[in-house]
Design a protein around this motif. Structure first.
Motif, mmCIF file in Angstrom:
data_model
loop_
_atom_site.group_PDB
_atom_site.id
_atom_site.type_symbol
_atom_site.label_atom_id
_atom_site.label_comp_id
_atom_site.label_asym_id
_atom_site.label_seq_id
_atom_site.Cartn_x
_atom_site.Cartn_y
_atom_site.Cartn_z
ATOM 1 N N HIS A 1 46.588 67.454 62.632
ATOM 2 C CA HIS A 1 45.121 67.818 62.424
ATOM 3 C C HIS A 1 44.441 68.053 63.587
ATOM 4 O O HIS A 1 44.780 67.534 64.627
ATOM 5 N N GLU A 2 43.249 68.571 63.581
ATOM 6 C CA GLU A 2 42.303 68.894 64.840
ATOM 7 C C GLU A 2 41.325 67.962 64.400
ATOM 8 O O GLU A 2 40.839 67.996 63.336
ATOM 9 N N PHE A 3 40.778 67.082 65.311
ATOM 10 C CA PHE A 3 39.686 66.098 65.102
ATOM 11 C C PHE A 3 38.571 66.285 65.907
ATOM 12 O O PHE A 3 38.743 66.812 67.182
ATOM 13 N N ALA A 4 37.332 66.214 65.314
ATOM 14 C CA ALA A 4 35.978 66.035 65.994
ATOM 15 C C ALA A 4 35.886 64.942 66.963
ATOM 16 O O ALA A 4 35.474 64.961 68.342
ATOM 17 N N VAL A 5 36.346 63.847 66.477
ATOM 18 C CA VAL A 5 36.251 62.410 67.175
ATOM 19 C C VAL A 5 37.104 61.393 66.593
ATOM 20 O O VAL A 5 37.658 61.565 65.527
ATOM 21 N N LYS B 1 41.491 66.769 74.578
ATOM 22 C CA LYS B 1 39.989 66.858 74.859
ATOM 23 C C LYS B 1 39.118 66.239 73.666
ATOM 24 O O LYS B 1 37.940 66.294 73.661
ATOM 25 N N VAL B 2 39.974 65.380 72.813
ATOM 26 C CA VAL B 2 39.131 64.883 71.734
ATOM 27 C C VAL B 2 38.513 63.553 72.013
ATOM 28 O O VAL B 2 39.183 62.635 72.761
ATOM 29 N N PRO B 3 37.002 63.571 71.766
ATOM 30 C CA PRO B 3 36.665 62.417 72.343
ATOM 31 C C PRO B 3 36.791 61.157 71.387
ATOM 32 O O PRO B 3 37.147 61.251 70.295
ATOM 33 N N ILE B 4 37.024 60.011 72.341
ATOM 34 C CA ILE B 4 37.401 58.718 71.528
ATOM 35 C C ILE B 4 36.093 57.697 71.850
ATOM 36 O O ILE B 4 35.554 57.644 72.844
ATOM 37 N N ILE B 5 35.726 57.013 70.631
ATOM 38 C CA ILE B 5 34.929 56.018 70.755
ATOM 39 C C ILE B 5 35.529 54.676 70.492
ATOM 40 O O ILE B 5 36.275 54.573 69.345
ATOM 41 N N PHE B 6 35.623 53.756 71.385
ATOM 42 C CA PHE B 6 36.201 52.425 71.105
ATOM 43 C C PHE B 6 35.243 51.779 70.391
ATOM 44 O O PHE B 6 34.038 51.549 70.523
ATOM 45 N N VAL B 7 35.688 50.961 69.222
ATOM 46 C CA VAL B 7 34.968 50.108 68.370
ATOM 47 C C VAL B 7 35.593 48.695 68.391
ATOM 48 O O VAL B 7 36.903 48.571 68.054
ATOM 49 N N THR B 8 34.931 47.853 68.908
ATOM 50 C CA THR B 8 35.578 46.325 68.797
ATOM 51 C C THR B 8 34.616 45.129 68.814
ATOM 52 O O THR B 8 33.423 45.094 69.088
ATOM 53 N N GLY C 1 40.147 57.012 78.811
ATOM 54 C CA GLY C 1 39.749 58.228 78.390
ATOM 55 C C GLY C 1 38.513 58.044 77.452
ATOM 56 O O GLY C 1 38.430 59.025 76.708
ATOM 57 N N ALA C 2 37.915 56.680 76.980
ATOM 58 C CA ALA C 2 37.168 56.663 76.010
ATOM 59 C C ALA C 2 35.751 57.471 76.399
ATOM 60 O O ALA C 2 35.516 57.528 77.603
ATOM 61 N N VAL C 3 35.255 57.957 75.682
ATOM 62 C CA VAL C 3 33.807 58.286 75.870
ATOM 63 C C VAL C 3 32.646 57.712 75.673
ATOM 64 O O VAL C 3 31.684 57.764 76.323
ATOM 65 N N ASP C 4 32.970 56.616 74.701
ATOM 66 C CA ASP C 4 32.114 55.618 74.468
ATOM 67 C C ASP C 4 32.632 54.428 73.960
ATOM 68 O O ASP C 4 33.883 54.365 73.578
ATOM 69 N N TYR C 5 31.871 53.306 74.230
ATOM 70 C CA TYR C 5 32.465 51.842 73.732
ATOM 71 C C TYR C 5 31.260 51.381 72.813
ATOM 72 O O TYR C 5 30.292 51.262 73.447
#
Ligand code: ADP
Length: 522
Positions: A49-53, A80-87, A103-107
């Motif tokens: 699949h293609e993912f938005a995030v 290029k898929v943005p990654i947000i780390f959740v922890t 390569g995370a875009v946000d944390y």
């Protein structure tokens, strides 16, 4: 994918309850959430699949979030898929930087601020949608542009260009087609276009090209012109278009070959007529020369008898007149004999035998040319000559004529004549060269025409038939004859005989001179 279609969001966490919690948080009609319990599972989804995030749990067994993030970055399709780390745990700066390096875009750290999470995801989804929209618009523009170019090109071609579905229903035609046929895309009325007598052949050719492995084919058929209803000959060239070995369309061009075909037919007809009239003429020449021989022989012998018996008994003019009659009759006999030889050279089936050129040459020199060789003091040499499949009698005549000419058209020194042969590709090229008077290049072709001479009878005797006979003999052997010459120095006559049988050929060794047939005047 349409704009309104839900976009994919990947959530990765090894704790099912976290997955469920995130799912609940992000439940929205525009989102399609895909859950993964491990890095491996996540990579599997990314392939499909293609993912938005991607929302990624940093702490997972086996492959942690950072490792997974760098794998995702290393792949071209997911780079290029943005990654947000959740922890919940890794709040220390160190971990945060590691996340960014991967390569995370946000944390985001737990407890998660629902509002912030939702709005961040919403921003990425929006970006993704815009990007997708732009990409689609670009593609459409490109497609339109290439279609426009293709149509322009097809319209610029002075042939009919068309495209059909696999079943033969047209789905594109250029302007030339429209003007000629008036059949539009959507039509499959080939029966209205192709001449009834050619239709079956064309459709058969097409269906056999369709087979399990579709292939291109060509067919010549008459096509009906819509305006006047006349049929014109066309060459139809049809090529299959395949996608993954599956036939998707047929692409065709129809080229108008009517004028060419008509010209060809007219030419064929003319050639047949010519061949027929030539045959008739030859037959006539043969019959005429054959039947003229008898009365002429009678005239000549009686004129000679008259000369013998009554010479001196008439007055001076009487003797002179009888002399003219005898001379005229003799000349006419020579002419008719040559004419007969000429028509015989072209008549009937050409019998081929084992022709040893050296032997044929020896015989000609020792019999027919014996006297003129000794009178002229000619010296005749030759290279090793091959053994061919040819008609020995005719080849003998050919050599005799060429050598007789070489002797006759000598300068004031004794003739030197050389006969040679060499294999060029699949044919033997023979050459007879002399040191005689030579020929001006402007007459190279003319001398092979019957009765064409470059001199008067007083200068050199002859009927002007010798080379015409040579040409006929060579052409009956499927060969060519031509001359090269230096006026005042000498001439070389070349002729070719196809090497019909490789078994009989004798490749000449080092070209060596053989004086076997050299004669001196004495
Ligand atoms: P003929 O020998 O009876 O004149 P041909 O057809 O054999 O007729 O030759 C035609 C003409 O070609 C000759 O009249 C002569 O002018 C020229 N020709 C032929 N062979 C030679 C040669 N070996 N050298 C110079 N001229 C030649």
């Amino acid at each position: 994918v349409r704009d309104a279609d839900p976009v994919n969001i990947l959530i990765v966490d090894d704790h099912p309850e976290n997955l469920v919690a995130l799912e609940a948080l992000l439940a929205e009609p525009g989102y399609h959430l895909i859950k993964a319990g491990s890095g491996r599972e996540a990579l599997g989804h990314l392939l499909q699949h293609e993912f938005a995030v991607i929302l990624l749990d940093a702490q997972m067994p086996v492959m942690d979030g950072f490792e997974l993030a760098s794998l995702i970055r290393s792949r071209e399709s997911s780079r290029k898929v943005p990654i947000i780390f959740v922890t919940a745990f890794d709040t220390e700066q160190r971990y945060i930087y590691q996340g960014y390096d991967a390569g995370a875009v946000d944390y985001l750290t737990k407890p998660i601020d629902t509002h912030i999470l939702r709005s961040k995801v919403a921003v990425f989804v929006e970006l993704f949608r815009n990007e997708r929209k732009e990409q689609r618009a670009r593609m459409e523009r490109l497609e339109l542009e290439s279609l426009r170019r293709y149509r322009n090109l097809a319209d610029a071609i002075p042939h009919m260009v068309w495209k059909s579905h696999p079943d033969g229903t047209l789905n594109y035609c250029n302007q030339v087609w429209m003007d000629y046929t008036r059949l539009r895309p959507g039509s499959s009325a080939w029966g209205e276009l192709v001449h009834p007598e050619d239709l079956k052949g064309f459709l058969d050719a097409w269906s056999s090209a369709r087979g399990p492995e579709p292939r291109e084919f060509e067919h010549v058929a008459r096509l009906r012109k819509s305006g006047d209803g006349f049929y014109r000959w066309h060459l139809l060239k049809v090529v299959p278009e395949l996608e993954d070995d599956r036939l998707t369309a047929w692409l065709g061009t129809n080229t108008d070959i009517h004028d060419r075909k008509q010209a060809e037919e007219a030419l064929n007809q003319k050639a047949n007529e010519l061949a027929r009239s030539n045959e008739e003429l030859e037959q006539f020449a043969y019959v005429a020369s054959h039947d003229l021989q008898e009365p002429l022989r009678m005239m000549a012998s009686y004129a000679q008898l008259l000369e013998r018996r009554y010479k001196g008994r008439l007055d001076e003019s009487g003797d002179k007149f009888i002399g003219y009659v005898v001379d005229g009759a003799t000349r006419m006999q020579a002419l008719i004999n040559d004419l007969l030889t000429y028509s015989r050279a072209g008549k009937g089936k050409l019998e081929l035998d084992r022709c040893e050129i050296e032997q044929v040459l020896a015989k000609v020199l020792e019999t027919d040319l014996k006297d003129s060789i000794s009178q002229s003091g000619a010296r005749i040499t030759h290279d090793p000559l091959p053994v061919l499949r040819a008609n020995s009698v005719k080849i003998g005549q050919l050599l005799q004529n060429l050598i007789a000419n070489a002797i006759k058209f000598a300068r004031d020194e004794p003739p030197r004549i050389h006969v040679s042969a060499r294999l060029e590709g699949r044919e033997w090229v023979f050459s007879v060269s002399d040191n005689g008077i030579g020929i001006d290049p402007q007459y190279y072709r003319r001398i092979f025409v019957i009765f064409q001479r470059l001199h008067t009878r007083q200068q050199y005797p002859g009927t002007g038939m010798g080379l015409a006979i040579c040409k006929k003999i060579v052409e009956r052997h499927q060969g060519r004859i031509w001359v090269e010459s230096k006026p005042g120095k000498g001439s070389t006559f070349h002729f070719t005989i196809p090497d019909a049988s490789g078994r009989l050929k004798l490749v000449p060794q080092e070209p060596k001179r053989s004086d076997a047939y050299a004669r001196t005047g004495s």
